[in-house]
Design an enzyme around this catalytic site. Structure first.
Site, PDB file in Angstrom:
ATOM      1  N   GLU A 178       0.829  -1.122   0.098  1.00  0.00           N
ATOM      2  CA  GLU A 178      -0.043   0.078  -0.129  1.00  0.00           C
ATOM      3  C   GLU A 178       1.048   1.446   0.034  1.00  0.00           C
ATOM      4  O   GLU A 178       0.859   2.151   0.850  1.00  0.00           O
ATOM      5  CB  GLU A 178      -0.912   0.046   1.251  1.00  0.00           C
ATOM      6  N   GLU A 305      -4.774  -8.785  -0.129  1.00  0.00           N
ATOM      7  CA  GLU A 305      -5.515  -8.685   1.126  1.00  0.00           C
ATOM      8  C   GLU A 305      -7.044  -8.567   0.752  1.00  0.00           C
ATOM      9  O   GLU A 305      -7.265  -7.853   0.030  1.00  0.00           O
ATOM     10  CB  GLU A 305      -5.088  -7.290   1.919  1.00  0.00           C
TER      11      GLU A 305
END
Ligand code: AHR
Length: 508
Positions: A178, A305
């Site tokens: 991220e 995820e």
């Protein structure tokens, strides 16, 4: 009222192989996932363990199974310095464990060797997430050399001195996590240039690694101001170096289902719709990749995820629903609704198995949509665990399309009863989900090509809000499902809000 649904399995039009990597998991140093949930250490614990990992949890995970495991983060990865977690435990530095606004003591007792040993014990392929946010190219190259080098370098000798003379041969490496957010707040072009440097140097150290670049494809994040063209900018900036990317990572959390247990009927359907919509993130990412590569280089999508993130387990909205515990533990209830949502996601994984190359449910123990929960010496399995276990026959099998010739729809337009199918040497497997809040379904299945034995397992409960707990560990657990059939066409009765897998022996 009972709904009637008829499915035809299209064995004549195989979609592709369902890689076991689509059934991966994720263990982050966050809350009680790694420490306590998996790792209790080798001293000062009364909890039975194998080399520091809880025996009860290992047993449950071995049975699931866990084909692939991502570690150590998450946001934690961009603070992680691998050298802190090698060598004698007593020499390891206590660091600030940072992920998702938590700040805890991390004694680094669970480090590289321990994690890779866990993977060996589980039969899981390791997937290491590297540090870009606060690390260096050299640091990540050194970790790779330490893990994989067959040359007797200083690092390889250090690995041997720490207990592993054989290289670990870790193939999957994430280059940051991220990085458009917690991993450094990069813009896409800057991250692309960093990625190019990291990936180039890592490939020199080990040309066989599969590198995962950090992408972003999530309408919720775009609505919050994140760059909706991140993926295109990243890939276009890489230009002729695009072959440095093997997989492009995206994350999706379902956050819009209201409270974790006391949800309304509307909120129940909203969560299932979010799970259904996740497939479109994959489809859009695939289109961006196709456009950028012109089909000349294969980049898989790594949904590394995914899962439900209830308001009780997060300090942020939307819809003003956050019921933040203080401090946030990232632990949440796991109901039958969550298990059905996972099943819906897996239907999409099977349909997209030609572009989706890996996926990791977040997270494996105690945190978010965990499959296993622990409390002191006790452990119980969540409904999501059982839903995944019922998908076991699909791992490594060939995904088959399923046509619906009759069936009712929900208000959102999705089918009330949905199905996914696959075949392998052991037979044909069909997983069904009756998404309806309160109506049972009679389901007919044709085209199985089976004249042999069929058997079924059902995951159901009196309420979609049902969950398991320390005191009621088996409230939601699979039971045998009666399968009626004449050798070609089969029929099952599904209660409302339920999931079932039927396996058919194929005629030889
Ligand atoms: O899984 C929890 C967190 O969610 C991870 O650390 C991060 O990558 C994501 O935002």
């Amino acid at each position: 009222m009972t709904q009637d649904t008829t499915f035809i399995i299209r064995a004549d039009a195989p979609i592709g192989t369902i890689s076991p990597r689509l059934y991966g998991h994720f263990a982050e140093h966050l809350g009680r996932c790694c420490y306590e949930g998996l790792w209790v250490g080798t001293s000062e614990t009364n909890i039975p363990h194998e080399a520091g990992f809880r025996s009860d949890v290992l047993g449950a995970l071995r049975a699931l199974p866990v084909p692939m495991l991502r570690w150590p983060g998450g946001c934690y990865a961009d603070h992680y310095h691998w050298r802190d977690g090698i060598g004698p435990a007593s020499d390891r530095m206590v660091r600030l464990g940072m992920s998702c606004d938590l700040q805890v003591e991390d004694d680094n007792s669970l480090g590289t060797h321990e994690f890779l040993h866990l993977c060996q014990m589980l039969g899981a392929e390791p997937y290491l997430a590297g540090n870009v946010g606060s690390g260096t190219v050299q640091e990540l190259c050194d970790w790779l050399e330490y893990c994989n080098s067959t040359v007797r370098t200083k690092l390889a000798r250090e690995r041997a001195a720490n207990g592993s003379s054989e290289p670990f041969g870790v193939r999957l490496w994430g280059v940051g996590n991220e990085n458009w957010g917690c991993g450094g707040n990069f813009d896409a072009v800057t991250y692309a240039l960093e990625y190019r440097r990291y990936a180039t140097m890592m490939r020199h150290v080990d040309p066989t690694v599969e590198l995962v670049a950090c992408g972003l494809e999530e309408p919720r994040m775009f609505a919050n101001g994140f760059d909706s063209s991140w993926n295109a900018k990243l890939l276009n900036t890489l230009g002729r170096h695009i072959n440095l990317v093997d997989h492009l990572s995206i994350h999706t959390y379902w956050v819009d289902g209201g409270p974790q247990t006391e949800f309304s009927e509307d909120e129940y359907y909203r969560l299932l719709d979010e799970a259904e919509a996740m497939e479109q993130n994959v489809v859009r990412t695939a289109a961006t990749i196709k456009e950028a590569t012109g089909g000349r280089h294969r980049i898989g999508i790594a949904l590394d995820e995914w899962g439900v993130w209830h308001p009780e387990a997060r300090p942020w909205g939307p819809r003003g629903t956050a019921v933040c515990q203080s401090p946030v533990t990232y632990e949440q209830a796991n109901t039958l609704r969550d298990a059905l949502a996972a099943g819906i996601a897996l239907e999409g994984f099977h349909r997209q198995c030609n572009v989706l190359t890996l996926a990791n449910l977040a997270q494996i123990v105690n945190v978010l949509q965990a499959v296993v929960m622990t409390e002191g010496p006790h452990m119980w399995l969540t409904p999501t665990y059982h839903a995944l276990r019922l998908h076991q026959p699909h791992l490594g099998a060939t995904a088959l399309p399923v046509d619906v010739t009759q069936g009712s729809s929900l208000a959102s337009g999705t089918r009330a009863v949905s199905a996914t199918a696959s075949h392998s040497d052991s037979g044909l497997a069909v997983t069904l989900i009756n998404r309806h809040w309160d109506q049972p379904a009679t389901v007919r299945i044709a085209g199985t090509g089976s004249t042999g034995k069929a058997s079924g397992q059902l995951l159901a409960a009196d309420s979609p809000r049902a969950s398991n707990s320390l005191h009621q560990p088996d409230r939601v657990a699979p039971v045998a499902l009666d399968v009626q059939g004449d050798g070609h066409d089969y029929r099952v009765e599904l209660p409302p809000h339920s999931l079932a897998t039927i396996t058919f022996q194929l005629s030889r």
